[in-house]
Design a protein around this motif. Structure first.
Motif, PDB file in Angstrom:
ATOM      1  N   GLY A  59     -41.661 -16.871 -49.212  1.00 66.86           N
ATOM      2  CA  GLY A  59     -40.925 -16.192 -50.294  1.00 66.86           C
ATOM      3  C   GLY A  59     -40.081 -15.285 -50.139  1.00 66.86           C
ATOM      4  O   GLY A  59     -39.551 -14.784 -51.066  1.00 66.86           O
ATOM      5  N   ILE A  60     -39.516 -15.406 -49.074  1.00 66.23           N
ATOM      6  CA  ILE A  60     -38.214 -14.513 -48.626  1.00 66.23           C
ATOM      7  C   ILE A  60     -36.950 -14.845 -49.284  1.00 66.23           C
ATOM      8  O   ILE A  60     -36.418 -13.843 -49.970  1.00 66.23           O
ATOM      9  N   GLY A  61     -36.669 -15.974 -49.395  1.00 66.75           N
ATOM     10  CA  GLY A  61     -35.675 -16.519 -50.173  1.00 66.75           C
ATOM     11  C   GLY A  61     -35.669 -16.252 -51.424  1.00 66.75           C
ATOM     12  O   GLY A  61     -34.859 -15.560 -52.045  1.00 66.75           O
ATOM     13  N   SER A  62     -36.838 -16.276 -52.166  1.00 72.38           N
ATOM     14  CA  SER A  62     -37.120 -16.017 -53.590  1.00 72.38           C
ATOM     15  C   SER A  62     -36.994 -14.601 -53.964  1.00 72.38           C
ATOM     16  O   SER A  62     -36.378 -13.885 -54.989  1.00 72.38           O
ATOM     17  N   ALA A  63     -37.524 -13.766 -52.952  1.00 73.30           N
ATOM     18  CA  ALA A  63     -37.341 -12.354 -53.127  1.00 73.30           C
ATOM     19  C   ALA A  63     -35.937 -11.781 -53.046  1.00 73.30           C
ATOM     20  O   ALA A  63     -35.589 -10.993 -53.948  1.00 73.30           O
ATOM     21  N   LEU A  64     -34.967 -12.311 -52.015  1.00 68.03           N
ATOM     22  CA  LEU A  64     -33.896 -11.838 -51.830  1.00 68.03           C
ATOM     23  C   LEU A  64     -32.944 -12.641 -53.280  1.00 68.03           C
ATOM     24  O   LEU A  64     -32.077 -11.883 -53.776  1.00 68.03           O
ATOM     25  N   LEU A  65     -33.089 -13.619 -53.529  1.00 66.02           N
ATOM     26  CA  LEU A  65     -32.564 -14.202 -54.823  1.00 66.02           C
ATOM     27  C   LEU A  65     -32.925 -13.149 -56.004  1.00 66.02           C
ATOM     28  O   LEU A  65     -31.954 -13.079 -56.628  1.00 66.02           O
ATOM     29  N   GLY A  66     -34.239 -12.995 -56.190  1.00 66.64           N
ATOM     30  CA  GLY A  66     -34.636 -12.142 -57.251  1.00 66.64           C
ATOM     31  C   GLY A  66     -33.953 -10.706 -57.224  1.00 66.64           C
ATOM     32  O   GLY A  66     -33.282 -10.219 -58.160  1.00 66.64           O
ATOM     33  N   LEU A  67     -33.704 -10.238 -56.000  1.00 70.74           N
ATOM     34  CA  LEU A  67     -32.931  -8.968 -55.773  1.00 70.74           C
ATOM     35  C   LEU A  67     -31.702  -9.082 -56.141  1.00 70.74           C
ATOM     36  O   LEU A  67     -31.098  -8.029 -56.619  1.00 70.74           O
ATOM     37  N   ILE A  68     -31.142 -10.160 -55.705  1.00 72.52           N
ATOM     38  CA  ILE A  68     -29.600 -10.305 -56.191  1.00 72.52           C
ATOM     39  C   ILE A  68     -29.268 -10.333 -57.631  1.00 72.52           C
ATOM     40  O   ILE A  68     -28.369  -9.771 -58.002  1.00 72.52           O
ATOM     41  N   GLU A  69     -30.140 -11.055 -58.313  1.00 69.21           N
ATOM     42  CA  GLU A  69     -29.997 -11.290 -59.706  1.00 69.21           C
ATOM     43  C   GLU A  69     -30.413  -9.997 -60.452  1.00 69.21           C
ATOM     44  O   GLU A  69     -29.478  -9.474 -61.255  1.00 69.21           O
ATOM     45  N   ARG A  70     -31.363  -9.053 -59.983  1.00 69.03           N
ATOM     46  CA  ARG A  70     -31.730  -7.729 -60.557  1.00 69.03           C
ATOM     47  C   ARG A  70     -30.588  -6.784 -60.443  1.00 69.03           C
ATOM     48  O   ARG A  70     -30.350  -6.118 -61.343  1.00 69.03           O
ATOM     49  N   ALA A  71     -29.955  -6.875 -59.308  1.00 65.88           N
ATOM     50  CA  ALA A  71     -28.980  -5.976 -58.995  1.00 65.88           C
ATOM     51  C   ALA A  71     -27.683  -6.098 -59.634  1.00 65.88           C
ATOM     52  O   ALA A  71     -26.663  -5.431 -59.664  1.00 65.88           O
ATOM     53  N   ALA A  72     -27.221  -7.316 -60.420  1.00 65.64           N
ATOM     54  CA  ALA A  72     -26.243  -7.636 -60.896  1.00 65.64           C
ATOM     55  C   ALA A  72     -26.035  -6.731 -62.049  1.00 65.64           C
ATOM     56  O   ALA A  72     -26.748  -6.118 -62.752  1.00 65.64           O
ATOM     57  N   PRO A  73     -24.853  -6.271 -62.213  1.00 67.30           N
ATOM     58  CA  PRO A  73     -24.261  -5.525 -63.395  1.00 67.30           C
ATOM     59  C   PRO A  73     -24.626  -5.809 -64.735  1.00 67.30           C
ATOM     60  O   PRO A  73     -24.633  -7.122 -64.797  1.00 67.30           O
ATOM     61  N   SER A  74     -24.778  -5.106 -65.666  1.00 69.27           N
ATOM     62  CA  SER A  74     -25.316  -5.308 -66.867  1.00 69.27           C
ATOM     63  C   SER A  74     -24.416  -6.460 -67.622  1.00 69.27           C
ATOM     64  O   SER A  74     -25.080  -6.966 -68.597  1.00 69.27           O
ATOM     65  N   ASP A  75     -23.171  -6.461 -67.334  1.00 66.88           N
ATOM     66  CA  ASP A  75     -22.366  -7.275 -67.942  1.00 66.88           C
ATOM     67  C   ASP A  75     -21.968  -8.656 -67.442  1.00 66.88           C
ATOM     68  O   ASP A  75     -21.678  -9.529 -68.113  1.00 66.88           O
ATOM     69  N   ILE A  76     -22.910  -8.846 -66.630  1.00 57.55           N
ATOM     70  CA  ILE A  76     -23.102 -10.374 -65.912  1.00 57.55           C
ATOM     71  C   ILE A  76     -23.548 -11.270 -66.829  1.00 57.55           C
ATOM     72  O   ILE A  76     -25.005 -11.075 -67.178  1.00 57.55           O
ATOM     73  N   GLU A  77     -23.467 -12.259 -67.037  1.00 58.37           N
ATOM     74  CA  GLU A  77     -23.811 -13.416 -68.062  1.00 58.37           C
ATOM     75  C   GLU A  77     -24.413 -14.556 -67.422  1.00 58.37           C
ATOM     76  O   GLU A  77     -25.452 -15.238 -67.874  1.00 58.37           O
ATOM     77  N   ARG A  78     -23.920 -14.891 -66.261  1.00 61.36           N
ATOM     78  CA  ARG A  78     -24.367 -15.898 -65.376  1.00 61.36           C
ATOM     79  C   ARG A  78     -24.189 -15.663 -64.111  1.00 61.36           C
ATOM     80  O   ARG A  78     -23.511 -15.252 -63.533  1.00 61.36           O
ATOM     81  N   TYR A  79     -24.912 -16.553 -63.195  1.00 62.42           N
ATOM     82  CA  TYR A  79     -24.928 -16.574 -61.587  1.00 62.42           C
ATOM     83  C   TYR A  79     -24.456 -17.879 -61.263  1.00 62.42           C
ATOM     84  O   TYR A  79     -24.798 -18.783 -61.985  1.00 62.42           O
ATOM     85  N   VAL A  80     -23.556 -17.759 -60.288  1.00 65.15           N
ATOM     86  CA  VAL A  80     -23.122 -19.119 -59.738  1.00 65.15           C
ATOM     87  C   VAL A  80     -23.151 -19.175 -58.293  1.00 65.15           C
ATOM     88  O   VAL A  80     -23.179 -18.288 -57.648  1.00 65.15           O
ATOM     89  N   LEU A  81     -23.375 -20.303 -57.786  1.00 61.43           N
ATOM     90  CA  LEU A  81     -23.257 -20.637 -56.396  1.00 61.43           C
ATOM     91  C   LEU A  81     -22.902 -21.956 -55.830  1.00 61.43           C
ATOM     92  O   LEU A  81     -22.824 -22.858 -56.623  1.00 61.43           O
ATOM     93  N   PHE A  82     -22.853 -22.221 -54.629  1.00 67.53           N
ATOM     94  CA  PHE A  82     -22.456 -23.275 -53.981  1.00 67.53           C
ATOM     95  C   PHE A  82     -23.331 -23.695 -52.989  1.00 67.53           C
ATOM     96  O   PHE A  82     -23.835 -22.602 -52.303  1.00 67.53           O
ATOM     97  N   THR A  83     -23.923 -24.864 -52.669  1.00 74.01           N
ATOM     98  CA  THR A  83     -24.972 -25.149 -51.650  1.00 74.01           C
ATOM     99  C   THR A  83     -24.701 -26.750 -51.202  1.00 74.01           C
ATOM    100  O   THR A  83     -23.801 -27.373 -52.128  1.00 74.01           O
ATOM    101  N   GLY A  84     -25.231 -27.032 -50.236  1.00 77.16           N
ATOM    102  CA  GLY A  84     -24.891 -28.368 -49.545  1.00 77.16           C
ATOM    103  C   GLY A  84     -25.527 -29.466 -50.632  1.00 77.16           C
ATOM    104  O   GLY A  84     -26.688 -29.522 -50.987  1.00 77.16           O
ATOM    105  N   ALA A  85     -24.385 -30.363 -50.934  1.00 75.85           N
ATOM    106  CA  ALA A  85     -25.189 -31.369 -51.721  1.00 75.85           C
ATOM    107  C   ALA A  85     -26.338 -32.477 -51.061  1.00 75.85           C
ATOM    108  O   ALA A  85     -26.880 -32.883 -51.983  1.00 75.85           O
ATOM    109  N   ARG A  86     -26.316 -32.401 -49.662  1.00 72.13           N
ATOM    110  CA  ARG A  86     -27.295 -33.211 -49.183  1.00 72.13           C
ATOM    111  C   ARG A  86     -28.557 -32.232 -48.861  1.00 72.13           C
ATOM    112  O   ARG A  86     -29.780 -32.597 -48.169  1.00 72.13           O
ATOM    113  N   SER A  87     -28.508 -30.960 -48.875  1.00 74.29           N
ATOM    114  CA  SER A  87     -29.603 -30.210 -48.699  1.00 74.29           C
ATOM    115  C   SER A  87     -30.754 -30.066 -49.888  1.00 74.29           C
ATOM    116  O   SER A  87     -30.748 -29.125 -50.801  1.00 74.29           O
TER     117      SER A  87
END
Length: 123
Positions: A59-87
């Protein structure tokens, strides 16, 4: 307590206490607070979210992702990322967290070979 190896690859580690962050306390390197990703709508780029393989599945990755999303400034409308196509593990992880595959923005052409672009609307 979250532990991660340092970027230098030395055999030491850094710990981040996500339960009791304090001013001046080191934060994970996953887009906090950092600049907005380019282009409308206001968005937060989630970059290099990693958990040591021996700590995966706790659950560490989920906790980190949740922290990142909650810490975003209030004007943020969406989150974006890149990840490996084969992962497949990463793709499943981000899908469970509400991210969907999307065409990369024109500004990202050739950004990361073998990567896919994913987005999530902020609730």
């Amino acid at each position: 307590m979250i532990c991660s190896p340092p970027a230098t690859g030395l055999l030491t580690s850094r710990a981040y206490d996500l339960r009791n962050p304090s001013p001046g306390h080191a934060q994970p390197a996953a887009s906090l607070p950092g600049p907005h990703a380019p282009g409308p709508p206001p968005q937060r780029h989630v970059g290099r979210l990693m958990v040591a393989p021996d700590l995966a599945g706790r659950g560490i990755g989920s906790a980190l992702l949740g922290l990142i999303e909650r810490a975003a400034p209030s004007d943020i409308e969406r989150y974006v990322l890149f990840t490996g196509a084969r992962s497949e593990r990463n793709l499943r992880f981000y899908n469970r967290a509400g991210y969907t595959l999307a065409p990369p923005p024109p500004s990202a052409a050739g950004h990361i070979a073998g990567a896919v672009f994913m987005t999530k609307q902020r609730p």
